[in-house]
Each structure stands twice: as C-alpha cells, then as structure tokens.
Design a protein around this motif. Structure first.
Motif, PDB file in Angstrom:
ATOM      1  N   GLN A  76      53.447  -2.598  69.892  1.00  0.00           N
ATOM      2  CA  GLN A  76      53.826  -1.594  71.041  1.00  0.00           C
ATOM      3  C   GLN A  76      52.810  -0.841  71.628  1.00  0.00           C
ATOM      4  O   GLN A  76      52.671  -1.109  72.816  1.00  0.00           O
ATOM      5  CB  GLN A  76      55.257  -1.149  70.769  1.00  0.00           C
ATOM      6  N   ASP A  77      52.037  -0.331  70.856  1.00  0.00           N
ATOM      7  CA  ASP A  77      50.899   0.627  71.271  1.00  0.00           C
ATOM      8  C   ASP A  77      49.928  -0.312  71.671  1.00  0.00           C
ATOM      9  O   ASP A  77      49.089  -0.099  72.937  1.00  0.00           O
ATOM     10  CB  ASP A  77      50.329   1.721  70.286  1.00  0.00           C
ATOM     11  N   ILE A  78      49.348  -1.145  71.024  1.00  0.00           N
ATOM     12  CA  ILE A  78      48.497  -1.963  71.590  1.00  0.00           C
ATOM     13  C   ILE A  78      48.924  -2.785  72.813  1.00  0.00           C
ATOM     14  O   ILE A  78      48.036  -2.985  73.584  1.00  0.00           O
ATOM     15  CB  ILE A  78      48.223  -3.365  70.329  1.00  0.00           C
ATOM     16  N   ASP A  79      50.162  -3.400  72.924  1.00  0.00           N
ATOM     17  CA  ASP A  79      50.577  -3.843  74.138  1.00  0.00           C
ATOM     18  C   ASP A  79      50.628  -2.774  75.252  1.00  0.00           C
ATOM     19  O   ASP A  79      50.253  -3.253  76.524  1.00  0.00           O
ATOM     20  CB  ASP A  79      51.810  -4.290  74.134  1.00  0.00           C
ATOM     21  N   ALA A  80      50.808  -1.462  74.983  1.00  0.00           N
ATOM     22  CA  ALA A  80      50.677  -0.552  76.011  1.00  0.00           C
ATOM     23  C   ALA A  80      49.378  -0.517  76.691  1.00  0.00           C
ATOM     24  O   ALA A  80      49.118  -0.408  77.753  1.00  0.00           O
ATOM     25  CB  ALA A  80      51.402   0.746  75.683  1.00  0.00           C
ATOM     26  N   LEU A  81      48.238  -0.283  75.667  1.00  0.00           N
ATOM     27  CA  LEU A  81      46.930  -0.323  76.277  1.00  0.00           C
ATOM     28  C   LEU A  81      46.651  -1.791  76.898  1.00  0.00           C
ATOM     29  O   LEU A  81      45.860  -1.637  77.998  1.00  0.00           O
ATOM     30  CB  LEU A  81      45.982  -0.106  74.955  1.00  0.00           C
ATOM     31  N   ALA A  82      47.159  -2.959  76.446  1.00  0.00           N
ATOM     32  CA  ALA A  82      46.773  -4.174  77.012  1.00  0.00           C
ATOM     33  C   ALA A  82      47.361  -4.247  78.385  1.00  0.00           C
ATOM     34  O   ALA A  82      46.794  -4.645  79.364  1.00  0.00           O
ATOM     35  CB  ALA A  82      47.301  -4.970  76.148  1.00  0.00           C
ATOM     36  N   THR A  83      48.383  -3.456  78.503  1.00  0.00           N
ATOM     37  CA  THR A  83      49.093  -3.543  79.753  1.00  0.00           C
ATOM     38  C   THR A  83      48.247  -2.933  81.048  1.00  0.00           C
ATOM     39  O   THR A  83      48.156  -3.098  82.140  1.00  0.00           O
ATOM     40  CB  THR A  83      50.667  -2.927  79.775  1.00  0.00           C
ATOM     41  N   MET A  84      47.827  -1.540  80.490  1.00  0.00           N
ATOM     42  CA  MET A  84      47.097  -0.727  81.245  1.00  0.00           C
ATOM     43  C   MET A  84      45.643  -1.708  81.865  1.00  0.00           C
ATOM     44  O   MET A  84      45.199  -1.519  82.941  1.00  0.00           O
ATOM     45  CB  MET A  84      46.487   0.469  80.407  1.00  0.00           C
ATOM     46  N   ILE A  85      44.990  -2.328  80.713  1.00  0.00           N
ATOM     47  CA  ILE A  85      43.952  -2.999  81.175  1.00  0.00           C
ATOM     48  C   ILE A  85      44.266  -4.054  82.160  1.00  0.00           C
ATOM     49  O   ILE A  85      43.476  -4.160  83.107  1.00  0.00           O
ATOM     50  CB  ILE A  85      43.427  -3.491  79.817  1.00  0.00           C
ATOM     51  N   ARG A  86      45.082  -4.924  81.765  1.00  0.00           N
ATOM     52  CA  ARG A  86      45.618  -6.077  82.780  1.00  0.00           C
ATOM     53  C   ARG A  86      46.020  -5.466  84.187  1.00  0.00           C
ATOM     54  O   ARG A  86      45.980  -6.208  85.255  1.00  0.00           O
ATOM     55  CB  ARG A  86      46.900  -6.866  82.009  1.00  0.00           C
ATOM     56  N   SER A  87      46.638  -4.254  84.287  1.00  0.00           N
ATOM     57  CA  SER A  87      47.021  -3.861  85.616  1.00  0.00           C
ATOM     58  C   SER A  87      45.707  -3.468  86.490  1.00  0.00           C
ATOM     59  O   SER A  87      45.905  -3.585  87.809  1.00  0.00           O
ATOM     60  CB  SER A  87      47.725  -2.214  85.345  1.00  0.00           C
ATOM     61  N   HIS A  88      44.610  -3.354  85.866  1.00  0.00           N
ATOM     62  CA  HIS A  88      43.425  -3.163  86.998  1.00  0.00           C
ATOM     63  C   HIS A  88      42.803  -4.572  86.841  1.00  0.00           C
ATOM     64  O   HIS A  88      42.100  -4.518  88.139  1.00  0.00           O
ATOM     65  CB  HIS A  88      42.397  -2.024  86.111  1.00  0.00           C
ATOM     66  N   ASP A  89      42.449  -5.139  85.946  1.00  0.00           N
ATOM     67  CA  ASP A  89      41.749  -6.485  85.948  1.00  0.00           C
ATOM     68  C   ASP A  89      42.349  -7.624  85.119  1.00  0.00           C
ATOM     69  O   ASP A  89      42.012  -7.400  83.983  1.00  0.00           O
ATOM     70  CB  ASP A  89      40.325  -6.079  85.744  1.00  0.00           C
TER      71      ASP A  89
END
Length: 284
Positions: free
Chosen positions: A101-114
């Motif tokens: 779930q923490d990996i996905d939280a970081l992945a979501t932050m990344i995808r929200s920008h690019d």
C-alpha cells in the motif's frame, strides 16, 4: 523476474544537499546513484536538497539516478516527487515502507504528475517492525516496483536493540531474519533483492565477505555509502569464469537432453539447475 534496464549491482547513496559529493558520485563507477533527501540531510536543509538534487539530476551521467524521498509519514514525500520528477530520474527509493500500500501511495504521487514517465521504485522494507512482519504476510508485487532492499539501523531503533551485529561482525538473529525475509519477498514479487549497506567503508575485507555471502544466497546487488565500496561490490557480484563455464555446460546439456535431466561431473542436473544457469549467464 522484472529487471530494470540499467545495471543494478552497486547502489551508492549520496547526500542530496552536497554539491561536491553529488558530482563525485555521478562520476563514479556505481551502477546507480541514490540522491538522498532523507536520513543524510538535516531538517533545515531538506528544501535546499530538493533543489540541488533536481538540478543535478539534469546533468548527463553514466549511472542510473534514483531519489530517496522522505518517508510517507513526514508529509514531505509528495513535495519531493513534485520537485524532482521533471528531471526524469530512473527511479525512487521509498524508506520506511511497510507494505504494497505504501508502494502504491508513492506510485500514485508519481502518476499524478506524469502518467507517461513511470520510474521504478526500490522499497526499503525492514526499517520498522511492521514492515518486517508484513514481508511474509502480504504480496509485495507492484507494476512500478523494481526491487526490495533492507537495512538494520532503523530497525534496531524500532526494536530497541542495543546492537544489530554481534562481536564477530555478523548480523544478530532478528536482523538476519529481516534480511532473509527481504530476499524471499523480492523473489515472490519477481523483483530485485538488494542487500543492505556495509557501514564500515574502511573495512575492505569485511565488505568482501558480506558481498560474497549475499551473492551466495541470491541477492542481486548491494547498497553502498562510500565510493570506495563500489569496485568491491561490482567485482564480487559479477559472475566469475568458473560460474560461467558451469552454467554454459548446464544449459547445453539440459537443452539437448529431452529427458530433462543430465549429469555433469558426477552431479545430477534437472530444471532448477537450468533456471540457475540461465540466470548466471544473464547476469554475465
């Protein structure tokens, strides 16, 4: 196993707020340079470290470039991503990771920008007791995860332990367990397993022993805290000529013997040996 496109045997941490060390790291023989915005940076220098890291990420360099963001609990992770993602790092290192779930939280932050540029994520998964317990309880696989790694220093603090190594220099049982569980979870997720730092960067013999031990059980690479450790890590993880000769013979024998078994110098060979041999040749 899902492998990153860059080399991955040696991963060198460098403080993100030190311009001189950043230049030296990018000129080193490390496979990956990790720009550290977390533990290596004092609280009052973290904003400056973001800016300096972003500028240095844009410089041409041979090593792959990752950014260790601050832990999700600090509230700084999103800002770390926002200021560095435009420089297109190869990946991010997530500290204090306690599960997918923490990996996905970081992945979501990344995808929200690019959503087009999706760098890999290397998760440090043993810095809390909860993270260690979740290694065998959860499926850690994630499409952006390229590897799992571990460390004993933060875990030592979370456990309240007085030391993480014994008088002989070997990890004490709770920390050896965390290392082993990291390896199991990485293999289950189909990603790289990267061994922890060896903190005594002046002890070349100790480093060589630890790298060889990590290689023997299946780790793919090792974290480093000093450029002096890079050559030893890279050389030790590279398959030696005897490994390559053995692997070549195994592949030849088993792929030409339709029974699926063969003999080599008195040793019975079957499909697990073929799988290992192909990995050795792939690494070479």
């Amino acid at each position: 196993m899902t492998l990153p496109t860059h080399a991955f045997r040696s991963w060198l941490f460098v403080p993100g707020d030190d311009a001189n060390k950043l230049c030296k790291a990018l000129a080193s023989d490390a496979d990956v340079v990790i720009f550290d915005l977390e533990d290596a940076v004092a609280p009052d220098r973290k904003d400056m470290a973001r800016s300096l890291t972003s500028a240095n990420l844009r410089k041409p360099a041979r090593p792959a470039r990752y950014v260790r963001v601050n832990a999700l609990s600090t509230g700084r992770t999103a800002g770390d991503v926002a200021e560095t993602l435009a420089a297109q790092p190869n990946g991010y290192v997530l500290p204090k990771c306690e599960g997918p779930q923490d990996i996905d939280a970081l992945a979501t932050m990344i995808r929200s920008h690019d959503p087009e540029h999706l760098p890999g994520i290397l998760a440090i998964c043993t810095e809390t007791v909860r993270g260690v317990r979740n290694l065998m309880r959860l499926d850690w696989s994630h499409p952006m995860l390229v590897g799992l790694t571990w460390g004993g220093e933060d875990l030592q603090a979370d456990l309240g332990a007085r030391a993480n190594r014994g008088p002989d220099g070997q990890y004490l049982p709770p920390f050896a367990l965390a290392r082993d569980l990291t390896l199991y979870a990485a293999r289950d997720a189909g990603v790289l397993a990267i061994d922890a730092v060896y903190t005594n960067f002046r002890d070349e013999a100790g480093l060589a022993h630890e790298v060889q031990a990590a290689k023997q059980v299946g780790f793919d690479g090792k974290l480093a805290i000093h450029p002096a450790q890079i050559d030893g890590i890279g050389a030790s993880f590279a398959p030696d000529q005897a490994d390559i000769v053995w692997a070549t013979k195994v592949v030849t024998l088993l792929e030409t013997d339709h029974r699926g078994v063969a003999q080599l110098e008195g040793q019975m060979l079957d499909q697990p040996h073929l799988k290992l041999a192909k990995k050795i040749l792939g690494d070479a």
